[in-house]
Enzyme design. Sequence first.
Site, PDB file in Angstrom:
ATOM      1  N   THR A 122       0.855  -1.184   0.000  1.00 23.04           N
ATOM      2  CA  THR A 122       0.000   0.000   0.000  1.00 23.04           C
ATOM      3  C   THR A 122       0.894   1.237   0.000  1.00 23.04           C
ATOM      4  OG1 THR A 122      -1.647  -1.211   1.264  1.00 23.04           O
ATOM      5  CG2 THR A 122      -1.821   1.197   1.282  1.00 23.04           C
ATOM      6  N   LEU A 153      -6.619  -8.311   0.767  1.00 25.21           N
ATOM      7  CA  LEU A 153      -6.899  -9.475   1.623  1.00 25.21           C
ATOM      8  C   LEU A 153      -6.989  -9.077   3.089  1.00 25.21           C
ATOM      9  CD1 LEU A 153      -4.111 -10.337   3.286  1.00 25.21           C
ATOM     10  CD2 LEU A 153      -3.455 -11.241   1.072  1.00 25.21           C
ATOM     11  N   PHE A 252     -18.841  -4.241   8.942  1.00 21.13           N
ATOM     12  CA  PHE A 252     -18.042  -3.200   9.609  1.00 21.13           C
ATOM     13  C   PHE A 252     -18.896  -2.266  10.454  1.00 21.13           C
ATOM     14  CE2 PHE A 252     -13.553  -3.434   8.505  1.00 21.13           C
ATOM     15  CZ  PHE A 252     -13.605  -4.577   7.731  1.00 21.13           C
ATOM     16  N   CYS A 263      -3.074  -2.246   8.957  1.00 27.06           N
ATOM     17  CA  CYS A 263      -3.479  -1.421   7.811  1.00 27.06           C
ATOM     18  C   CYS A 263      -4.253  -0.153   8.180  1.00 27.06           C
ATOM     19  CB  CYS A 263      -4.300  -2.264   6.842  1.00 27.06           C
ATOM     20  SG  CYS A 263      -3.301  -3.522   6.035  1.00 27.06           S
TER      21      CYS A 263
HETATM   22  P1  NAD Z   1       5.130  -7.576   6.709  1.00 24.23           P
HETATM   23  O1  NAD Z   1       5.872  -6.665   7.578  1.00 24.23           O
HETATM   24  O2  NAD Z   1       4.400  -8.748   7.262  1.00 24.23           O
HETATM   25  O3  NAD Z   1       6.107  -8.166   5.585  1.00 24.23           O
HETATM   26  C1  NAD Z   1       7.040  -7.415   4.880  1.00 24.23           C
HETATM   27  C2  NAD Z   1       8.222  -8.338   4.576  1.00 24.23           C
HETATM   28  O4  NAD Z   1       9.073  -7.692   3.641  1.00 24.23           O
HETATM   29  C3  NAD Z   1       9.089  -8.650   5.790  1.00 24.23           C
HETATM   30  O5  NAD Z   1       9.215 -10.054   5.930  1.00 24.23           O
HETATM   31  C4  NAD Z   1      10.431  -7.996   5.459  1.00 24.23           C
HETATM   32  O6  NAD Z   1      11.532  -8.703   5.976  1.00 24.23           O
HETATM   33  C5  NAD Z   1      10.416  -8.022   3.948  1.00 24.23           C
HETATM   34  N1  NAD Z   1      11.298  -7.054   3.279  1.00 24.23           N
HETATM   35  C6  NAD Z   1      11.423  -5.736   3.529  1.00 24.23           C
HETATM   36  N2  NAD Z   1      12.313  -5.187   2.667  1.00 24.23           N
HETATM   37  C7  NAD Z   1      12.729  -6.180   1.845  1.00 24.23           C
HETATM   38  C8  NAD Z   1      13.629  -6.234   0.741  1.00 24.23           C
HETATM   39  N3  NAD Z   1      14.266  -5.134   0.294  1.00 24.23           N
HETATM   40  N4  NAD Z   1      13.822  -7.406   0.145  1.00 24.23           N
HETATM   41  C9  NAD Z   1      13.192  -8.518   0.564  1.00 24.23           C
HETATM   42  N5  NAD Z   1      12.321  -8.531   1.604  1.00 24.23           N
HETATM   43  C10 NAD Z   1      12.084  -7.363   2.227  1.00 24.23           C
HETATM   44  O7  NAD Z   1       4.109  -6.653   5.885  1.00 24.23           O
HETATM   45  P2  NAD Z   1       2.660  -7.031   5.326  1.00 24.23           P
HETATM   46  O8  NAD Z   1       1.659  -7.022   6.404  1.00 24.23           O
HETATM   47  O9  NAD Z   1       2.782  -8.234   4.453  1.00 24.23           O
HETATM   48  O10 NAD Z   1       2.358  -5.769   4.419  1.00 24.23           O
HETATM   49  C11 NAD Z   1       3.043  -5.555   3.205  1.00 24.23           C
HETATM   50  C12 NAD Z   1       2.317  -4.458   2.427  1.00 24.23           C
HETATM   51  O11 NAD Z   1       1.007  -4.914   2.073  1.00 24.23           O
HETATM   52  C13 NAD Z   1       2.117  -3.174   3.222  1.00 24.23           C
HETATM   53  O12 NAD Z   1       2.240  -2.079   2.357  1.00 24.23           O
HETATM   54  C14 NAD Z   1       0.691  -3.287   3.712  1.00 24.23           C
HETATM   55  O13 NAD Z   1       0.089  -2.041   3.927  1.00 24.23           O
HETATM   56  C15 NAD Z   1       0.030  -3.995   2.556  1.00 24.23           C
HETATM   57  N6  NAD Z   1      -1.168  -4.741   2.939  1.00 24.23           N
HETATM   58  C16 NAD Z   1      -1.170  -5.494   4.077  1.00 24.23           C
HETATM   59  C17 NAD Z   1      -2.298  -6.240   4.418  1.00 24.23           C
HETATM   60  C18 NAD Z   1      -2.328  -7.066   5.675  1.00 24.23           C
HETATM   61  O14 NAD Z   1      -3.413  -7.518   6.056  1.00 24.23           O
HETATM   62  N7  NAD Z   1      -1.221  -7.306   6.340  1.00 24.23           N
HETATM   63  C19 NAD Z   1      -3.422  -6.206   3.576  1.00 24.23           C
HETATM   64  C20 NAD Z   1      -3.377  -5.450   2.407  1.00 24.23           C
HETATM   65  C21 NAD Z   1      -2.241  -4.723   2.110  1.00 24.23           C
END
Ligand code: NAD
Length: 434
Positions: A122, A153, A252, A263
């Site tokens: 995001t 998701l 919601f 998020c």
């Molecule tokens: P997270 O923190 O669980 O995972 C991010 C991963 O990226 C970590 O394991 C980290 O080690 C890795 N990482 C960071 N920099 C890296 C690099 N240069 N190379 C390789 N790996 C790297 O984050 P998340 O919850 O999966 O969220 C990721 C994105 O998705 C965010 O922008 C979030 O807003 C968005 N998002 C999350 C959700 C949710 O429910 N968690 C839902 C929709 C969107």
Amino acid sequence: MKIAMIGTGYVGLVSGVCFSDFGHDVICVDKLPEKIAQLERGEVPIYEPGLDAVMERNVAAGRLSFTTDLAAAVDGADAVFIAVGTPTRRGDGHADLTYVMAAAEDIAEALTGYAVVVTKSTVPVGTNRKVEAVIRAANPEAQFDVASNPEFLREGAAIDDFMKPDRVVVGVESERAKAVMGDIYRPLFLREFPVVYTDLESAEMIKYAANAFLATKISFINEIAALCERVGADVKSVAKGIGLDGRIGNKFLHAGPGYGGSCFPKDTSALARIGQEHGVPQRITETVIEVNEAIKRRMIDKLLDLCGGSVNGKTIAVMGVTFKPETDDMRDAPSLTIVPALVGGGANVRVCDPQGLREGKTLLPGVTWVDDAYEAATDADIVVILTEWNEFRALDLARLAGGMAAPVMADLRNVYDRDSVLAAGFTQYVGVGR
Ligand code: NAD
């Protein structure tokens, strides 16, 4: 298609696993060697129902692998997805794009043939163009297009949400990149899930607008709940009565202790900052954030009131601390505001959560972790339902009350109804907005 997924967290791992289940060849990359080692051993580093089985079958089929070697994963990929974290930047509330930009630079150096670089994280409006500029500057010869493919998701239902989405949003500007994205999501087109093709900026905006709208619904019903308490209405009936209106919808609209998670807090904060920067303050979103903070404080006041003004010396059993059920995610959970206030007030806090311990043990110092709800409540002065895990929805209330020093329940998720709680032997019950 060959896909490299950069970032193997809640979104990257689920997306990578599901894309491999579509039949694509997927390599998931993370910079944390211990996470990759765990995945290579077949262990899932997060709690997400159903993820282990889908992961296992695709690893066995040879379509899914894990590595710390970003360059090897990007080499020959048709699409490189960026799914790294975009947390709130310390100090100013903006989205921190450090990880996204670092990934873009690494990808730039690793690109060999044509690939679409897809941002799934995001990110604020304009970020995809910055990603493009960073790659172009680092590797002027690179053949690539960028695409924005925000993810919707929900943790706890992530596999289903990914496989049966309400919609897929793709911001893309070249026909070649659109064709690649079309091939990747073909299994979903075939099953007629809607796909919204749009420009980069609109795709980025859709994600923030969606989350801000959902957060607004939650803050709205939470504020209505506070008023219901004063005027003698029941917010559950009110939510039902308004939710049956198709223009409003019933999702919601559950009053509770405020939204949390990885998020809504950070995305509402980022949207508010984007609005301020562009001279178009997002006043509704700004208020939603304020209301959410106030709701969490209101919950603390509620618990203080139940304890006669002070929790000092009270034993409080807290059921659930993750930000919602069916996840181990503690990021910005309401428990992180409420529990420390109880501990700080001198309470002896016992916490029971099916999946919260791994993260919670460092985030919630000073509490005692107990595996079993009844053991947590033994000799307690008050039991607080803070996250509505299934196992807390169907407690044997008479047994729970029977073991307590003072059977009092604060049901901050409105799981139970007052009459059955009191009939089971509790002397006091408070919910939210009732
Ligand atoms: P997270 O923190 O669980 O995972 C991010 C991963 O990226 C970590 O394991 C980290 O080690 C890795 N990482 C960071 N920099 C890296 C690099 N240069 N190379 C390789 N790996 C790297 O984050 P998340 O919850 O999966 O969220 C990721 C994105 O998705 C965010 O922008 C979030 O807003 C968005 N998002 C999350 C959700 C949710 O429910 N968690 C839902 C929709 C969107």
